[in-house]
Design a protein around this motif. Structure first.
Motif, PDB file in Angstrom:
ATOM      1  N   ARG A 105       2.022   7.941   3.079  1.00  0.00           N
ATOM      2  CA  ARG A 105       2.372   8.647   4.304  1.00  0.00           C
ATOM      3  C   ARG A 105       1.164   9.309   4.925  1.00  0.00           C
ATOM      4  NH1 ARG A 105       6.954  12.164   1.823  1.00  0.00           N
ATOM      5  NH2 ARG A 105       6.969  13.373   3.727  1.00  0.00           N
TER       6      ARG A 105
ATOM      7  N   THR B  39       1.173  16.367   0.716  1.00  0.00           N
ATOM      8  CA  THR B  39       1.761  15.261   1.467  1.00  0.00           C
ATOM      9  C   THR B  39       1.753  15.577   2.947  1.00  0.00           C
ATOM     10  OG1 THR B  39       3.640  13.764   1.578  1.00  0.00           O
ATOM     11  CG2 THR B  39       4.166  16.074   1.325  1.00  0.00           C
TER      12      THR B  39
ATOM     13  N   GLU C 269       8.591   2.169   0.610  1.00  0.00           N
ATOM     14  CA  GLU C 269       9.024   1.893   1.978  1.00  0.00           C
ATOM     15  C   GLU C 269      10.175   0.887   1.904  1.00  0.00           C
ATOM     16  OE1 GLU C 269       6.265  -0.564   4.241  1.00  0.00           O
ATOM     17  OE2 GLU C 269       5.090  -0.840   2.432  1.00  0.00           O
ATOM     18  N   PRO C 270      10.864   0.720   3.005  1.00  0.00           N
ATOM     19  CA  PRO C 270      11.955  -0.257   2.961  1.00  0.00           C
ATOM     20  C   PRO C 270      11.399  -1.657   2.685  1.00  0.00           C
ATOM     21  CG  PRO C 270      12.092   1.132   4.935  1.00  0.00           C
ATOM     22  CD  PRO C 270      10.764   1.394   4.309  1.00  0.00           C
TER      23      PRO C 270
ATOM     24  N   THR D  84      10.780  -1.440  -6.993  1.00  0.00           N
ATOM     25  CA  THR D  84      10.078  -1.394  -5.718  1.00  0.00           C
ATOM     26  C   THR D  84      10.237   0.007  -5.157  1.00  0.00           C
ATOM     27  OG1 THR D  84      10.031  -2.165  -3.420  1.00  0.00           O
ATOM     28  CG2 THR D  84      12.055  -2.570  -4.625  1.00  0.00           C
ATOM     29  N   VAL D  85       9.183   0.529  -4.571  1.00  0.00           N
ATOM     30  CA  VAL D  85       9.181   1.910  -4.096  1.00  0.00           C
ATOM     31  C   VAL D  85       8.185   2.097  -2.958  1.00  0.00           C
ATOM     32  CG1 VAL D  85       7.371   2.644  -5.711  1.00  0.00           C
ATOM     33  CG2 VAL D  85       8.936   4.345  -4.784  1.00  0.00           C
TER      34      VAL D  85
ATOM     35  N   ASP E  16      14.382  11.043   6.523  1.00  0.00           N
ATOM     36  CA  ASP E  16      14.492   9.600   6.745  1.00  0.00           C
ATOM     37  C   ASP E  16      15.800   9.291   7.458  1.00  0.00           C
ATOM     38  OD1 ASP E  16      12.135   8.712   5.562  1.00  0.00           O
ATOM     39  OD2 ASP E  16      13.026   8.620   3.567  1.00  0.00           O
TER      40      ASP E  16
ATOM     41  N   THR F 166       4.235   8.707  -7.212  1.00  0.00           N
ATOM     42  CA  THR F 166       4.747   7.640  -8.077  1.00  0.00           C
ATOM     43  C   THR F 166       3.954   7.572  -9.377  1.00  0.00           C
ATOM     44  OG1 THR F 166       5.507   6.377  -6.181  1.00  0.00           O
ATOM     45  CG2 THR F 166       5.219   5.158  -8.218  1.00  0.00           C
TER      46      THR F 166
ATOM     47  N   THR G 216      13.930   1.898  -5.462  1.00  0.00           N
ATOM     48  CA  THR G 216      14.063   3.340  -5.664  1.00  0.00           C
ATOM     49  C   THR G 216      13.566   4.097  -4.442  1.00  0.00           C
ATOM     50  OG1 THR G 216      11.881   3.418  -6.711  1.00  0.00           O
ATOM     51  CG2 THR G 216      13.792   3.115  -8.152  1.00  0.00           C
TER      52      THR G 216
ATOM     53  N   ILE H 237      17.632   2.555   3.839  1.00  0.00           N
ATOM     54  CA  ILE H 237      16.711   3.501   4.460  1.00  0.00           C
ATOM     55  C   ILE H 237      16.000   2.805   5.619  1.00  0.00           C
ATOM     56  CG2 ILE H 237      14.750   5.042   4.047  1.00  0.00           C
ATOM     57  CD1 ILE H 237      17.253   5.723   2.349  1.00  0.00           C
TER      58      ILE H 237
ATOM     59  N   GLN I   2      10.755  10.652  -2.695  1.00  0.00           N
ATOM     60  CA  GLN I   2       9.635  11.230  -1.947  1.00  0.00           C
ATOM     61  C   GLN I   2       8.766  12.115  -2.843  1.00  0.00           C
ATOM     62  OE1 GLN I   2      12.370  13.517   0.686  1.00  0.00           O
ATOM     63  NE2 GLN I   2      11.503  12.221   2.290  1.00  0.00           N
ATOM     64  N   THR I   3       7.572  12.394  -2.369  1.00  0.00           N
ATOM     65  CA  THR I   3       6.687  13.336  -3.059  1.00  0.00           C
ATOM     66  C   THR I   3       7.445  14.621  -3.382  1.00  0.00           C
ATOM     67  OG1 THR I   3       4.821  12.463  -1.814  1.00  0.00           O
ATOM     68  CG2 THR I   3       4.526  14.621  -2.835  1.00  0.00           C
ATOM     69  N   GLU I   4       8.227  15.076  -2.436  1.00  0.00           N
ATOM     70  CA  GLU I   4       8.940  16.341  -2.583  1.00  0.00           C
ATOM     71  C   GLU I   4       9.999  16.292  -3.680  1.00  0.00           C
ATOM     72  OE1 GLU I   4       8.357  14.621   0.087  1.00  0.00           O
ATOM     73  OE2 GLU I   4       7.883  15.866   1.831  1.00  0.00           O
TER      74      GLU I   4
ATOM     75  N   GLY J  20      13.527   4.361   7.573  1.00  0.00           N
ATOM     76  CA  GLY J  20      12.177   4.882   7.824  1.00  0.00           C
ATOM     77  C   GLY J  20      12.229   6.339   8.253  1.00  0.00           C
ATOM     78  N   ARG J  21      11.078   6.881   8.544  1.00  0.00           N
ATOM     79  CA  ARG J  21      10.959   8.300   8.863  1.00  0.00           C
ATOM     80  C   ARG J  21      11.571   8.631  10.210  1.00  0.00           C
ATOM     81  NH1 ARG J  21      10.478  11.212   5.052  1.00  0.00           N
ATOM     82  NH2 ARG J  21       9.524  12.856   6.287  1.00  0.00           N
TER      83      ARG J  21
ATOM     84  N   GLY K 146       2.742   2.086   2.028  1.00  0.00           N
ATOM     85  CA  GLY K 146       3.509   2.986   1.170  1.00  0.00           C
ATOM     86  C   GLY K 146       2.943   4.396   1.104  1.00  0.00           C
TER      87      GLY K 146
HETATM   88  C1  WTA Z   1       9.675   6.046   2.194  1.00  0.00           C
HETATM   89  C2  WTA Z   1       6.902   7.858  -2.365  1.00  0.00           C
HETATM   90  C3  WTA Z   1      12.714   2.871   1.764  1.00  0.00           C
HETATM   91  C4  WTA Z   1      10.640   7.024   2.825  1.00  0.00           C
HETATM   92  C5  WTA Z   1       7.814   7.845  -3.595  1.00  0.00           C
HETATM   93  C6  WTA Z   1      10.264   8.331   2.153  1.00  0.00           C
HETATM   94  C7  WTA Z   1      11.196   4.416   1.031  1.00  0.00           C
HETATM   95  C8  WTA Z   1       8.774   8.200   2.020  1.00  0.00           C
HETATM   96  C9  WTA Z   1      11.438   4.034  -0.313  1.00  0.00           C
HETATM   97  C10 WTA Z   1       8.237   9.022   0.895  1.00  0.00           C
HETATM   98  C11 WTA Z   1      12.381   2.969  -0.553  1.00  0.00           C
HETATM   99  C12 WTA Z   1       9.988   5.636  -0.275  1.00  0.00           C
HETATM  100  N1  WTA Z   1      12.985   2.438   0.522  1.00  0.00           N
HETATM  101  N2  WTA Z   1      11.845   3.837   2.060  1.00  0.00           N
HETATM  102  N3  WTA Z   1      12.644   2.508  -1.777  1.00  0.00           N
HETATM  103  N4  WTA Z   1      10.659   4.803  -1.093  1.00  0.00           N
HETATM  104  N5  WTA Z   1      10.285   5.396   1.013  1.00  0.00           N
HETATM  105  O1  WTA Z   1       6.238  10.934  -0.336  1.00  0.00           O
HETATM  106  O2  WTA Z   1      10.388   7.067   4.217  1.00  0.00           O
HETATM  107  O3  WTA Z   1       4.737   8.914  -0.562  1.00  0.00           O
HETATM  108  O4  WTA Z   1      10.628   9.471   2.896  1.00  0.00           O
HETATM  109  O5  WTA Z   1       6.864   9.143  -1.854  1.00  0.00           O
HETATM  110  O6  WTA Z   1       8.544   6.810   1.800  1.00  0.00           O
HETATM  111  O7  WTA Z   1       6.882   8.722   0.645  1.00  0.00           O
HETATM  112  P1  WTA Z   1       6.105   9.470  -0.508  1.00  0.00           P
END
Ligand code: WTA
Length: 678
Positions: A558, A285, A408-409, A405-406, A532, A332, A432, A544, A435-437, A546-547, A556
């Motif tokens: 990064r 990531t 980003e905001p 939904t996943v 975030d 995801t 939901t 949330i 993050q990847t982590e 954002g970053r 969606g």
């Molecule tokens: C953002 C994806 C708002 C956030 C699972 C996070 C979200 C980054 C949401 C991780 C959400 C993910 N609402 N922001 N429901 N889900 N984010 O690693 O900034 O690809 O830190 O993992 O996406 O992105 P990643």
């Protein structure tokens, strides 16, 4: 005001200006059938019951040996879960379901073309195929537990089959998103020292044949230059009976998987019993600095968390048909297409194509045909579907009870369209945040018991205890209306173990800011910094924003600004590069690329195109800049730092704020004129 202060004020202002949204409630019908319909779950998972509360998730799995310690903090913050326990992931996702469910569909593979039939792969068939592929990895490639293998595959059934076959042997897989470039693939193969690369001749997307094999040839060469030799390239055939790429197989290096498999018919491979804390996979990531981080996920903790959240939050039941329209190349897809759903014996859909091909009704025809009732996607897709076919869903007779939904905001207006039009006013929504982590969900509502609030990810998931901290580590209380850094107070089983091969980076990036005592072995001293910005409302729901670092979230996904900038810098004409996110109606954010050229180089459209291409080649089309601006100079602070905030304001047609502290304030008007004139 420093750049950082400026940013914080802006985030806080966003928070204050946002209105609270009304609650939406799950229907009685939904509540009655939900896997969780009793609020006592939050007591069970309270901090008083931590960490043993998470035994409830581990108990969903079948263990060869039971763990003796739920959480071992002796090497904090490298947490070890379920220590002493042993299990195999492929056994848990396949073998253990055979006795009762061998004829149930594990994977519905939906090809890009509607003329190609959908494949319904039963658990029994999956068992046979995964065993044969595992035999190839073990006997033909000599892979064994602890080795790494890189997978560069698109969304076909061969991707989960390959992952599960590697997991059967305890081989650590690293899946590279199929759309990523050869150099992204090479970097990841090199970082993980993968001896084997698994790819495919080609695949279909939006009606087009994409010849994929050449990417492996290039990745091989790049990785070799970086000092790492990939020994074997295994190439799946999209059409099993014939090899369809224009790039030939290289003698002694490349092998058609489908041909090799002919020698392993019906071979069975015993699942290798792995310690709970053995790594299962790496998922790379982007971070703030150039090189992507290999997030290392565990076997027992990860699978327990994926299984538990799939059951309680995705609310999957045995009879459900579940479609998560993400790519398995992202976290995801790992957690909520493959490992979570299969570990609890669900039927999971793998779709090769895109949402709008051949037309805006495609998703709803798939949903109708397979009788899908749980649907999972990202705001970027919802926005696109809303734009291209706002009235399409009503034309089809499908019924979702649950939607996710996943990524980003989600804007409340988009949430409401998702609810009313796609969900036909009936389906519950879980927003939901994770993050990847983190391996699995961090904030979300529980669908059977919590009211939903558009645009808000809800409270912490069971056993997850989020907190918003200001820069000095003071807690921002619910309802204060101030933004801060969202952190998680406690470890949880799905959390990644470390950055592969880089313990320091893991500690610095995720714990550095708020850990007061680096020698502490008490998890209470190690709040996890997600990176975030968030606000927490009076009801304890987190929104949330954002970053907080400079990662750009496109559709969606990064992307590290540093990665994009360094790709641009690979063009010899480029002197400086700065990337800023621009709001985009569908994708969420797009990168805008500012470039200053070396002296004596002429700014031409051709050159801008070349730089843009370079970014696509090095990172992937997903990083394609909206626009490459060839500017005479960058706005800079006196210490020489490029003021990305100013460029961002220009790109987004916002207020550039106070620029008098810049070393070269006059350049701002010049760049502004250029961008606004376009
Ligand atoms: C953002 C994806 C708002 C956030 C699972 C996070 C979200 C980054 C949401 C991780 C959400 C993910 N609402 N922001 N429901 N889900 N984010 O690693 O900034 O690809 O830190 O993992 O996406 O992105 P990643």
């Amino acid at each position: 005001m420093s750049e950082k202060d400026q940013m914080e004020v802006n985030e806080a202002q966003i928070a204050v200006h946002w209105q609270e949204e009304d609650y939406y409630y799950p229907s009685e019908e939904f509540k009655a059938q939900a896997n969780v319909n009793d609020k006592s779950i939050y007591d069970r998972f309270s901090l008083d019951n931590f960490p043993e509360c998470f035994n409830e998730y581990a108990d969903l799995l079948t263990w060869d040996e039971k763990w003796h310690t739920t959480l071992d903090t002796s090497d904090a913050p490298l947490w070890k879960w379920y220590v002493g326990g042993k299990l195999n992931v492929s056994y848990n996702c396949i073998d253990r379901h055979l006795a009762k469910n061998k004829n149930k569909t594990a994977i519905h593979f939906v090809p890009d073309s509607e003329d190609e039939p959908i494949q319904h792969i039963t658990y029994q068939e999956l068992y046979t195929r995964v065993n044969e592929v595992a035999a190839v990895f073990r006997d033909f490639c000599g892979l064994k537990a602890g080795d790494r293998a890189t997978i560069h595959l698109p969304m076909t059934a061969e991707l989960p089959i390959t992952m599960l076959a590697l997991a059967r042997l305890g081989v650590i897989h690293s899946v590279v998103f199929g759309g990523f470039s050869p150099s992204a693939c090479a970097d990841r193969a090199e970082d993980s020292k993968s001896r084997v690369l698994i790819t495919i001749d080609g695949y279909y997307r939006g009606g087009k044949w994409i010849d994929h094999k050449a990417n492996a040839d290039e990745a091989y060469e790049i990785s070799k230059k970086e000092g790492h030799t990939i020994e074997k390239v295994l190439v799946w055939q999209r059409h099993p009976e014939k090899y369809s790429s224009s790039s030939p197989l290289v003698d002694g290096r490349d092998y058609s998987m489908n041909e090799v498999l002919k020698g392993y018919k019906r071979v069975k491979v015993d699942p290798v019993s792995m310690p709970a804390e053995a790594p299962l996979f790496l998922m790379y990531t982007s971070g703030t600095t150039g090189k992507p981080k290999g997030c290392q996920h565990s076997t027992g903790g990860y699978l327990a968390y994926a299984a538990g959240t799939s059951k309680y939050i995705q609310d999957i039941h045995p009879e459900d048909v579940y479609w998560c329209m993400a790519d398995i190349g992202w976290i995801t897809g790992h957690s909520y297409i493959v490992y979570g759903p299969l570990s609890i014996c669900a039927s999971s859909v793998v779709y090769e194509g895109v949402p709008n091909y051949p037309d805006a009704g495609r998703c709803w025809r798939i949903a109708e045909e397979l009788d899908i009732n749980i649907f999972h996607t990202a705001p970027t897709v919802i926005r696109a579907l809303r734009k291209i076919g706002p009235d399409e869903p009503a034309k089809y007779n499908y019924n979702f009870k649950h939607m996710t939904t996943v990524g980003e905001p989600i804007e409340p207006a988009v949430w409401k369209w998702y609810h009313e039009v796609i969900g036909k006013g009936k389906a519950v929504i879980v927003d939901t945040w994770w993050q990847t982590e983190t391996g699995g969900f961090l904030c979300t509502t529980l669908p059977g018991i919590s009211p939903m609030k558009p645009g808000s990810a809800g409270p912490g998931a069971p056993g997850i205890h989020p907190i918003v901290l200001d820069e000095d580590g003071n807690e921002i209380m619910p309802g204060e209306g101030k933004a801060g850094n969202i952190c998680i107070k406690n470890p949880w089983p799905g959390g990644f173990q470390t950055v592969y091969g880089n313990r320091e980076r893991y500690i610095d990036a995720y714990y550095g800011q708020y850990c007061k005592d680096r020698n502490s072995k008490d998890w209470r001293d190690w709040p996890y910094l997600a990176g975030d910005a968030a606000v927490v409302a009076a009801d304890g729901y987190f929104r949330i924003l954002g970053r907080i670092d400079d990662v750009i979230n496109v559709s969606g996904h990064r992307l590290g600004t540093k990665e994009i900038e360094s790709a641009a810098m690979n063009c010899e004409e480029v002197a400086e590069a700065a990337v800023v996110p621009v709001a985009h109606e569908i994708k969420g954010k797009e990168p805008d690329l500012y470039i200053s050229l070396k002296p004596g180089i002429e700014a031409t459209d051709e050159l801008a195109a070349k730089i843009s291409l370079r970014v696509c080649d090095d990172i992937g089309k997903i990083a394609r800049p909206r626009k490459v601006w060839l500017v005479p100079d960058m706005p800079k602070t006196r210490s020489g730092k490029i003021m990305r905030r100013v460029l961002g304001a220009i790109s987004n047609k916002g207020d550039v704020g106070n620029i008098m502290t810049l070393a070269n304030p006059e350049i701002v008007a010049e760049i502004k004129k250029m961008v606004e004139g376009e």
